[in-house]
Write a protein that holds these residues in place. Structure first.
Motif, PDB file in Angstrom:
ATOM      1  N   LEU A   1       0.832  -1.211   0.000  1.00 11.52           N
ATOM      2  CA  LEU A   1       0.000   0.000   0.000  1.00 11.52           C
ATOM      3  C   LEU A   1       0.867   1.261   0.000  1.00 11.52           C
ATOM      4  O   LEU A   1       0.536   2.255  -0.627  1.00 11.52           O
ATOM      5  CB  LEU A   1      -0.928   0.007   1.229  1.00 11.52           C
ATOM      6  CG  LEU A   1      -2.050  -1.043   1.227  1.00 11.52           C
ATOM      7  CD1 LEU A   1      -2.840  -0.985   2.530  1.00 11.52           C
ATOM      8  CD2 LEU A   1      -3.001  -0.820   0.046  1.00 11.52           C
ATOM      9  N   ARG A   2       1.984   1.185   0.732  1.00 12.88           N
ATOM     10  CA  ARG A   2       2.844   2.373   0.841  1.00 12.88           C
ATOM     11  C   ARG A   2       3.534   2.706  -0.477  1.00 12.88           C
ATOM     12  O   ARG A   2       3.697   3.856  -0.837  1.00 12.88           O
ATOM     13  CB  ARG A   2       3.898   2.172   1.921  1.00 12.88           C
ATOM     14  CG  ARG A   2       3.409   2.668   3.278  1.00 12.88           C
ATOM     15  CD  ARG A   2       4.507   2.725   4.293  1.00 12.88           C
ATOM     16  NE  ARG A   2       5.045   1.414   4.597  1.00 12.88           N
ATOM     17  CZ  ARG A   2       6.323   1.139   4.652  1.00 12.88           C
ATOM     18  NH1 ARG A   2       7.215   2.086   4.393  1.00 12.88           N
ATOM     19  NH2 ARG A   2       6.739  -0.061   4.942  1.00 12.88           N
ATOM     20  N   TYR A   3       3.976   1.652  -1.177  1.00 10.00           N
ATOM     21  CA  TYR A   3       4.777   1.920  -2.375  1.00 10.00           C
ATOM     22  C   TYR A   3       3.931   2.042  -3.643  1.00 10.00           C
ATOM     23  O   TYR A   3       4.428   2.459  -4.686  1.00 10.00           O
ATOM     24  CB  TYR A   3       5.853   0.840  -2.544  1.00 10.00           C
ATOM     25  CG  TYR A   3       6.871   0.899  -1.409  1.00 10.00           C
ATOM     26  CD1 TYR A   3       7.684   2.026  -1.269  1.00 10.00           C
ATOM     27  CD2 TYR A   3       6.978  -0.112  -0.474  1.00 10.00           C
ATOM     28  CE1 TYR A   3       8.583   2.113  -0.226  1.00 10.00           C
ATOM     29  CE2 TYR A   3       7.883  -0.029   0.585  1.00 10.00           C
ATOM     30  CZ  TYR A   3       8.679   1.089   0.701  1.00 10.00           C
ATOM     31  OH  TYR A   3       9.566   1.189   1.733  1.00 10.00           O
ATOM     32  N   THR A   4       2.655   1.632  -3.557  1.00  3.70           N
ATOM     33  CA  THR A   4       1.803   1.741  -4.764  1.00  3.70           C
ATOM     34  C   THR A   4       1.169   3.131  -4.821  1.00  3.70           C
ATOM     35  O   THR A   4       0.545   3.568  -3.856  1.00  3.70           O
ATOM     36  CB  THR A   4       0.708   0.659  -4.724  1.00  3.70           C
ATOM     37  OG1 THR A   4       1.354  -0.616  -4.552  1.00  3.70           O
ATOM     38  CG2 THR A   4      -0.116   0.634  -5.997  1.00  3.70           C
ATOM     39  N   PRO A   5       1.355   3.810  -5.901  1.00  2.00           N
ATOM     40  CA  PRO A   5       0.766   5.159  -5.987  1.00  2.00           C
ATOM     41  C   PRO A   5      -0.770   5.109  -6.044  1.00  2.00           C
ATOM     42  O   PRO A   5      -1.339   4.076  -6.391  1.00  2.00           O
ATOM     43  CB  PRO A   5       1.344   5.719  -7.300  1.00  2.00           C
ATOM     44  CG  PRO A   5       2.233   4.687  -7.879  1.00  2.00           C
ATOM     45  CD  PRO A   5       2.091   3.424  -7.109  1.00  2.00           C
TER      46      PRO A   5
END
Ligand code: ADP
Length: 478
Positions: free
Chosen positions: A368-372
């Motif tokens: 979730l953090r790395y997916t824009p």
């Protein structure tokens, strides 16, 4: 007691024992041989004498003892032989010239000879011991007297005495020589051990784990010992280096939030009448850093426990339920990213429910953090031939090939362009790997830059009786 001394003593004791046994054997064989030679000589002598003896003498009662001429037994000339003839009543009728007093005749020998039997007895005469052989004298097939031949035992006893001395000297001399040789050989054998010990002591004193022992000869025991010691040193060196790096990284990672908190708090303290919005921003930053620090400390604690060999709980865990719980928790945080459930099968594994949840949360949290914004994250759980296969896929930026092999290392992180408020510690994936492996499983990643990443965890499923089925080889991850 030193090994050298022990080796020498053992060696000498065993050799002395063997030598002593051999000496006793030699002595017994030689003594028997000499005794039977003597007895044989006495027999021959008796035979010879009986041929020449005038048995008529016995038939006639004679009061006086006759002189008996010793036959010329050349073969036994060196022995001191005495011969006498005894009548049935025990009277000595004739005796050889060199016999002063008649030989005492033991009743048992006399009885045996008169009964037609030969016998040997040892007599203790004043000054010497003799072997007395008694044999019946026959006249017309009737026992009419006894012929006695006595041979001095002195030559035999002298010879045996000499042999005893020689054997004792040989045993003692050889044992002494063996002890000296053993002491020298043991020293020679132990010298490389001493050298290894000194080198190991030097390494211990210098605390330089990069040093290694010289390996004398790879094929012998000491060579193998040195090689094993070096291997162990290598491992210890690597572990210590990893621990040092871990400590330095941990200190470094902690310094950032601590510095940030201190700077913010000092700025707040300096401002006598702060702008409320500015103050709120500063306090929010402090809260954010404190939270990051808490996360970091928790992660460090988890890994420290893992390093200390923490044993995980092993209970049956419904992995699908845990996945759903994690999904619900993360769903609330999925800000602008779609979090979906893909295939979801019921699978049970043996393990620690909290750790398994932490593993899923870490992976989903990363995705979730790395997916824009606008991207999606999908969770799958399927059962494949004794293994639970859990997958977290995202449509994020993907991981460049050069980073892929290292992302499970502690503190290994790199900036993802456009990643949202990462605040990561670089420990998340290291913890995931530990949890997977501590459950007998494994974790893998497949990623393509610009397309996204897929993290797959394989865990052995719980068997029907509660055991796991980890004996089935893990399916290939693709
Ligand atoms: P961090 O706390 O930095 O997330 P991790 O150990 O969880 O530490 O991850 C290590 C690095 O791997 C991260 O810094 C990030 O660059 C990369 N990474 C992890 N998960 C993903 C993902 N789902 N997509 C892209 N990159 C990722």
């Amino acid at each position: 007691m030193s090994i050298r001394l022990r080796l020498t003593l053992w060696y000498t004791a065993l050799l002395s024992l063997a030598l002593a046994a051999f000496a006793v054997l030699v002595y017994v064989v030689v003594a028997q041989q000499l005794t039977s030679q003597l007895e044989y000589a006495v027999h021959l002598q008796a035979l010879e004498a009986s041929r020449t003896v005038d048995t008529d003498l016995l038939a006639r009662p004679v009061a006086q003892t006759h002189r008996l001429q010793l036959p010329a037994a050349v073969a036994f000339a060196d022995r001191r032989l005495y011969i006498q003839m005894v009548a049935a009543n025990g009277d000595v009728l004739a005796k050889s010239g060199d016999l002063g007093q008649p030989l005492p005749t033991p009743q048992s020998s006399l009885r045996a000879a008169l009964g037609g039997e030969e016998s040997h007895v040892t007599l203790n005469l004043p000054g010497e011991r003799v072997d007395l052989y008694s044999t019946p004298l026959l006249l017309n097939d009737k026992v009419v007297g006894v012929l006695q031949v006595a041979a001095s035992l002195r030559p035999l006893e002298d010879n045996l005495g000499r042999l005893r001395l020689i054997l004792l000297a040989v045993v003692l001399g050889t044992a002494g020589f063996a002890a000296a040789l053993g002491w020298f050989l043991a020293a020679k054998a132990m010298r490389p051990v001493d050298r290894l010990t000194r080198s190991a002591q030097a390494i211990g004193r210098s605390a330089d784990l990069a040093q290694r022992l010289a390996e004398p000869n790879q094929n012998d025991e000491l060579g193998r010992l040195a090689a094993t010691f070096n291997e162990m040193l290598g491992r210890v060196d690597r572990v210590v280096a990893t621990q040092r790096r871990f400590l330095a990284d941990a200190a470094h990672e902690l310094r950032t939030p601590v510095t940030s908190i201190r700077t913010n708090v000092e700025a707040l303290l300096r401002t006598t009448r702060p702008d409320p919005r500015e103050r709120d921003d500063t306090l929010r930053a402090v809260a954010r850093e404190s939270e990051r620090m808490t996360r970091l400390v928790n992660d460090l604690l988890t890994l420290a426990r893992a390093d200390a060999g923490q044993v995980l709980a092993r209970r049956r865990v419904a992995l699908d339920t845990v996945l759903l719980e994690a999904y619900q928790m993360e769903k609330a945080l999925a800000d602008g990213v779609r979090l979906d459930l893909g295939e979801l099968e019921q699978v049970e594994v043996e393990g620690d429910q909290d750790r398994l949840k932490q593993l899923i949360l870490n992976l989903v949290d990363n995705a979730l953090r790395y997916t824009p914004s606008g991207g999606s994250v999908t969770l799958d759980l399927v059962h494949r031939a004794g293994w639970a296969e859990l997958r977290v896929r995202d449509t994020g930026p993907g991981i460049p090939a050069e980073h892929l092999p290292r992302i499970f290392e502690r503190f290994y992180r790199f900036d993802q362009p456009g990643a949202r408020h990462t605040g990561g510690t670089g420990l998340g994936l290291a913890i995931c790997r530990w949890i997977a492996e501590a459950h007998g499983g494994q974790i893998e990643v497949a990623s393509q830059e610009g397309l996204g990443s897929a993290f797959t965890v394989l865990l052995p499923t719980a068997g029907p009786s509660g055991g796991d089925s980890s004996t089935v080889p893990a399916p290939r991850l693709d």
